[in-house]
Design a protein around this motif. Structure first.
Motif, PDB file in Angstrom:
ATOM      1  N   TYR A 180      -3.262  11.344   6.949  1.00 35.39           N
ATOM      2  CA  TYR A 180      -2.578  10.059   7.086  1.00 35.39           C
ATOM      3  C   TYR A 180      -2.058   9.576   5.733  1.00 35.39           C
ATOM      4  O   TYR A 180      -2.694   9.789   4.701  1.00 35.39           O
ATOM      5  N   HIS A 191      -0.922   6.385   3.372  1.00 34.48           N
ATOM      6  CA  HIS A 191      -0.939   4.939   3.140  1.00 34.48           C
ATOM      7  C   HIS A 191       0.463   4.491   2.744  1.00 34.48           C
ATOM      8  O   HIS A 191       1.074   5.063   1.835  1.00 34.48           O
ATOM      9  N   LEU A 247      -0.773   4.819   7.624  1.00 36.09           N
ATOM     10  CA  LEU A 247      -1.678   3.681   7.571  1.00 36.09           C
ATOM     11  C   LEU A 247      -0.927   2.560   6.851  1.00 36.09           C
ATOM     12  O   LEU A 247      -0.641   2.667   5.659  1.00 36.09           O
ATOM     13  N   TYR A 276     -13.626   4.363   3.856  1.00 42.31           N
ATOM     14  CA  TYR A 276     -12.630   5.312   3.371  1.00 42.31           C
ATOM     15  C   TYR A 276     -12.613   5.298   1.843  1.00 42.31           C
ATOM     16  O   TYR A 276     -12.857   4.260   1.210  1.00 42.31           O
ATOM     17  N   MET A 281     -13.470   8.699   5.736  1.00 41.32           N
ATOM     18  CA  MET A 281     -12.108   9.144   5.493  1.00 41.32           C
ATOM     19  C   MET A 281     -11.951   9.406   3.991  1.00 41.32           C
ATOM     20  O   MET A 281     -12.196   8.514   3.166  1.00 41.32           O
ATOM     21  N   SER A 310      -9.803  10.830   0.460  1.00 35.13           N
ATOM     22  CA  SER A 310      -8.521  10.453  -0.145  1.00 35.13           C
ATOM     23  C   SER A 310      -8.028  11.560  -1.068  1.00 35.13           C
ATOM     24  O   SER A 310      -8.812  12.375  -1.560  1.00 35.13           O
ATOM     25  N   TYR A 364     -10.796  13.369   8.314  1.00 31.26           N
ATOM     26  CA  TYR A 364      -9.671  12.458   8.097  1.00 31.26           C
ATOM     27  C   TYR A 364      -9.398  12.318   6.605  1.00 31.26           C
ATOM     28  O   TYR A 364     -10.325  12.099   5.819  1.00 31.26           O
ATOM     29  N   GLN A 406      -6.757  10.361   3.794  1.00 27.69           N
ATOM     30  CA  GLN A 406      -5.720   9.381   3.488  1.00 27.69           C
ATOM     31  C   GLN A 406      -5.046   9.760   2.169  1.00 27.69           C
ATOM     32  O   GLN A 406      -5.717   9.964   1.163  1.00 27.69           O
ATOM     33  N   THR A 444      -0.439   6.992  -2.553  1.00 24.25           N
ATOM     34  CA  THR A 444       0.181   6.314  -1.427  1.00 24.25           C
ATOM     35  C   THR A 444       1.586   6.883  -1.272  1.00 24.25           C
ATOM     36  O   THR A 444       2.037   7.652  -2.125  1.00 24.25           O
TER      37      THR A 444
END
Length: 414
Positions: free
Chosen positions: A51, A53, A126, A255, A280, A282, A326, A328, A331
């Motif tokens: 996912y 951000h 997200l 997360y 989650m 990163s 998961y 993230q 960004t």
């Protein structure tokens, strides 16, 4: 909120819609309506849900009511109306988007971003979300978010909300709500009624995912119990790492984020993850904020150098070794903090190429420049109805994984 394409139609392909009702229209000057195609999922070998951000907070002098560039391009002392000899506008960042500074609600920009993500093997986004109230730029962020959501299921990507409770005090101080908890209830009732019900809203353990950047203002379990008490569906609620105690049993997990150096990620995977119901991870390419230089406040105080992609490689390796479900990416487009995966003049497509490799995308063809070409043609052919309909067709081919057909159509546009 009704979306253009729901999961009911994912199996329908190649429904042809042409202008008019009969073959008698063949000689008319009406542009041919684009062939509608349902999105096709990209094939990849990595089962980790990836996912991105996403910040929907950018405004230009053309999009804003007061004809001024938004804070996130200007901070306190930059003026994007100033264009350098290199053709680039003056913005509040050390890095420059490949498509130039933009309005987050621009459908051409959204199309570009989502197609790049899809072909990178990213499953969804997200969305950093400030709530429903008309305070500061929160309403603009909400409107941009909904332009984004409207295109997400056309592309075939999922999404979830990252709620910023830090702004609740501003809502109360502006006289828009009687308390921070009542404001949060209003915000989350809106999320439940308008987002949770979407077929492409992210579900974890059968419940809609809701993330919180904090908590910052609502710092007790009792407050979150009160806020969630009005929801008919209790979400899978994730807080920022080391913040779940503030939400008590309302939190399903945490997360990871970006902080100082990669050791914090290692600690999260080794010591925190085993204790969480949902964890989650990163990954990030670097961190270099522009706040001090842009007059936007004090510098964060630490930097994580990009190191020609080595930082991203290292954080992706940590995620892989941690065997997380998961991930993230931090960004897509926080240019003020220098964490962007979005293609830039400085790094080109290198960061999303790395994500594509991490995801194990089976389609090895390099379509990123072609997706950028689609954006360029959208801008160049603004107002040309026939050209735009052809570009709509190219978009439909891209989302249905028929990139060769998309490129062919674009090559015919003069």
């Amino acid at each position: 909120m009704k979306r253009y394409i729901t999961s009911l139609f994912f199996g329908l392909m190649n429904i042809v819609m042409v202008a008019g009702c009969s073959s008698d229209d063949k000689g008319s000057d009406k542009p041919t309506e684009p062939e509608k195609t349902a999105p096709v999922a990209i094939e990849k070998t990595n089962s980790t849900k990836i996912y991105m951000h996403y910040m929907p907070w950018f405004e230009t002098n053309e999009s804003s009511a007061d004809k001024k560039w938004g804070y996130h391009w200007t901070m306190a002392n930059k003026n994007p109306n100033n264009v350098g000899a290199n053709g680039r506008r003056e913005i509040a960042s050390y890095y420059y988007p490949l498509i130039g500074p933009y309005h987050s609600g621009d459908k051409n920009v959204i199309e570009n971003h989502l197609l790049l993500m899809k072909y990178s093997g990213i499953d969804g986004i997200l969305i950093d979300w400030y709530g429903t109230y008309d305070v500061n730029d929160y309403r603009m962020v909400k409107e941009n978010t909904e332009q984004l959501i409207e295109m997400l299921d056309k592309v075939g990507l999922e999404y979830a909300i990252v709620y910023e409770d830090r702004f609740l005090t501003n809502v109360v101080n502006a006289g828009k709500a009687i308390s921070v908890t009542s404001a949060a209830k209003t915000d989350l009732a809106y999320v439940q009624n308008n987002y949770f019900t979407d077929a492409n809203y992210i579900k974890i353990n059968g419940k809609p995912l809701l993330m919180n950047f904090g908590p910052i203002v609502l710092q007790t379990a009792a407050e979150w119990t009160n806020v969630f008490g009005t929801l008919t569906t209790k979400p899978t609620f994730l807080t920022l790492w080391d913040h779940s105690a503030k939400a008590g049993d309302n939190a399903a997990g945490e997360y990871a984020w970006v902080y100082k150096d990669n050791s914090y990620l290692t600690n999260f995977y080794t010591n925190t993850k085993p204790k969480l119901g949902v964890a989650m991870g990163s990954a990030y390419p670097g961190f270099k904020d522009f706040y001090a230089e842009g007059g936007g406040g004090a510098a964060i105080g630490w930097t994580i150098e990009h190191n020609n992609g080595a930082t991203l490689d290292a954080t992706l390796a940590l995620a892989k070794n941690a065997n997380i479900n998961y991930l993230q990416l931090i960004t897509w487009n926080d240019f003020g903090e220098g964490t962007m995966f979005e293609p830039t003049v400085e790094f080109g497509y290198s960061y999303i190429e790395k994500i594509k490799a991490f995801a194990g995308v089976k389609n090895t063809e390099n379509v990123f420049p072609d997706i950028s070409k689609l954006y360029d043609l959208r801008v160049q052919k603004k107002g040309n109805v026939d050209a735009q309909k052809k570009l709509d067709q190219a978009f439909n081919y891209f989302v249905s994984m028929q990139s060769a057909k998309a490129k062919q159509i674009m090559s015919e546009i003069k």
